[in-house]
Write an enzyme that holds these catalytic residues in place. Structure first.
Site, short mmCIF file in Angstrom:
data_model
loop_
_atom_site.label_atom_id
_atom_site.label_comp_id
_atom_site.label_asym_id
_atom_site.label_seq_id
_atom_site.Cartn_x
_atom_site.Cartn_y
_atom_site.Cartn_z
CE LYS A 81 -3.51 4.95 -1.48
NZ LYS A 81 -4.55 5.48 -2.37
CE1 TYR A 103 -4.01 2.12 0.76
CE2 TYR A 103 -2.58 3.18 2.37
CZ TYR A 103 -3.75 3.17 1.64
OH TYR A 103 -4.66 4.19 1.77
P1 NAI Z 1 -13.41 2.71 0.88
O1 NAI Z 1 -12.96 1.28 0.86
O2 NAI Z 1 -14.45 3.13 1.86
O3 NAI Z 1 -13.91 3.14 -0.59
C1 NAI Z 1 -13.16 2.84 -1.73
C2 NAI Z 1 -14.08 2.76 -2.93
O4 NAI Z 1 -13.29 2.41 -4.06
C3 NAI Z 1 -15.17 1.69 -2.79
O5 NAI Z 1 -16.41 2.20 -3.19
C4 NAI Z 1 -14.68 0.58 -3.72
O6 NAI Z 1 -15.72 -0.22 -4.27
C5 NAI Z 1 -13.95 1.39 -4.79
N1 NAI Z 1 -12.98 0.57 -5.53
C6 NAI Z 1 -12.15 -0.38 -5.04
N2 NAI Z 1 -11.46 -0.93 -6.05
C7 NAI Z 1 -11.86 -0.32 -7.20
C8 NAI Z 1 -11.52 -0.47 -8.57
N3 NAI Z 1 -10.62 -1.38 -8.97
N4 NAI Z 1 -12.13 0.32 -9.48
C9 NAI Z 1 -13.06 1.23 -9.09
N5 NAI Z 1 -13.43 1.41 -7.81
C10 NAI Z 1 -12.83 0.64 -6.87
O7 NAI Z 1 -12.06 3.55 1.03
P2 NAI Z 1 -11.83 5.07 1.51
O8 NAI Z 1 -11.39 5.03 2.91
O9 NAI Z 1 -12.97 5.91 1.12
O10 NAI Z 1 -10.54 5.43 0.64
C11 NAI Z 1 -10.60 6.22 -0.56
C12 NAI Z 1 -9.18 6.54 -0.99
O11 NAI Z 1 -8.52 7.26 0.07
C13 NAI Z 1 -8.32 5.30 -1.27
O12 NAI Z 1 -7.46 5.56 -2.35
C14 NAI Z 1 -7.53 5.14 0.01
O13 NAI Z 1 -6.33 4.47 -0.20
C15 NAI Z 1 -7.30 6.60 0.39
N6 NAI Z 1 -6.97 6.79 1.79
C16 NAI Z 1 -7.84 6.42 2.80
C17 NAI Z 1 -7.50 6.61 4.12
C18 NAI Z 1 -8.40 6.23 5.23
O14 NAI Z 1 -7.97 6.37 6.40
N7 NAI Z 1 -9.62 5.81 5.00
C19 NAI Z 1 -6.19 7.19 4.48
C20 NAI Z 1 -5.36 7.52 3.35
C21 NAI Z 1 -5.75 7.34 2.06
#
Ligand code: NAI
Length: 248
Positions: free
Chosen positions: A160, A156
């Site tokens: 990133k 991961y």
């Molecule tokens: P989440 O898991 O709640 O939502 C991620 C969304 O992306 C989901 O709707 C999922 O279906 C979709 N997704 C997954 N694989 C996919 C693909 N191959 N094609 C299209 N859509 C896809 O995650 P969250 O927490 O909302 O994270 C969003 C972004 O923020 C991610 O890139 C994550 O790495 C980043 N992030 C999140 C943090 C956190 O603490 N939640 C911290 C740092 C970064």
């Protein structure tokens, strides 16, 4: 006039979590919203409904952001449907956390493909529209662990960190055409992604945050709004942390 009026945004992985908050926030400031997720399901439909009530154009697309061939098709459908793509938010991301000792090839490849290759796929597919119109803002969702690293997240963190190198390169390549590219580095944000962590791990994270709370998806969406809008017209190639002061 709303600050994003007349602009259209394409947001990946937006059916829930941070992506969903970004979609709603950009829409409430006037942007038309095209969003993707793996499936066009109930969550996607409810987002379309929620945004539709804000009086802007909205459409959800089923698309695996890791698939190069699918991405080109989705981007051209969005461009035809919306007329312009002014803002691209590369948000889709996943975790497959484990110590390197136990990490297998599949866990490495999946995370790199979904988190990093997807950013290449969508940026490449959208760049021709932005270069032609001589304006655009690309926002890539990195993470504080892409800057600092984290035990148990080598795949991961590498994805990133890769996003940061990509962001800075694109900013240099496309700046002369008035296309900006920045990264957002969230810290610990309370979404389904972090809900799966054990309670003690979550408490440990929060204890180390100066603001003493996990972030909300809206905290990240507000910075994305700034980067999407002309308020950030002279900002490109930057990584902005949204982490409650955790990383300084
Ligand atoms: P989440 O898991 O709640 O939502 C991620 C969304 O992306 C989901 O709707 C999922 O279906 C979709 N997704 C997954 N694989 C996919 C693909 N191959 N094609 C299209 N859509 C896809 O995650 P969250 O927490 O909302 O994270 C969003 C972004 O923020 C991610 O890139 C994550 O790495 C980043 N992030 C999140 C943090 C956190 O603490 N939640 C911290 C740092 C970064």
């Amino acid at each position: 006039m709303k600050i994003l009026e007349g602009k259209n945004a394409l947001i990946t992985g937006a059916s829930r979590g941070i992506g969903r908050a970004i979609a709603v926030t950009l829409a409430s400031h006037g942007a038309g919203i095209a969003f993707t997720d793996l499936a066009y399901d109930e969550q996607a439909k409810s987002l379309e409904e929620e945004i539709g009530k804000l009086g802007v154009k909205v459409k959800g697309y089923a698309s695996n952001a890791a698939r190069f061939d699918e991405t080109e098709k989705v981007a051209s459908e969005v461009a035809n449907e919306f007329g312009t793509i002014d803002i691209l938010v590369n948000n889709a991301g996943i975790t497959r956390d484990t110590l390197l000792m136990r990490m297998n090839e599949e866990q490495w490849d999946t995370v790199i493909n979904v988190n990093l290759k997807s950013v290449f796929n969508f940026t490449k597919a959208v760049q021709k529209y932005m270069l032609k119109q001589r304006s655009g803002s690309i926002i890539n969702m990195s993470s504080v662990v892409g800057v600092s690293g984290n035990a148990g997240q080598a795949n991961y963190a590498a994805s990133k960190a890769g996003i940061i190198g990509f962001t800075k390169s694109v900013a240099r390549e496309m700046g002369s055409r008035n296309v900006r590219c920045n990264a957002v580095a969230p810290g610990f944000i309370m979404t389904d992604m972090t809900a799966s962590l054990p309670d003690d791990v979550r408490e440990q994270w929060i204890a180390g945050i100066p603001l003493r709370r996990g972030g909300t998806p809206e905290d990240v969406a507000n910075v994305t709004l700034f980067l999407a809008s002309d308020l950030s017209a002279y900002i490109s190639g930057q990584v902005i942390s949204v982490c409650g002061g955790m990383k300084t």
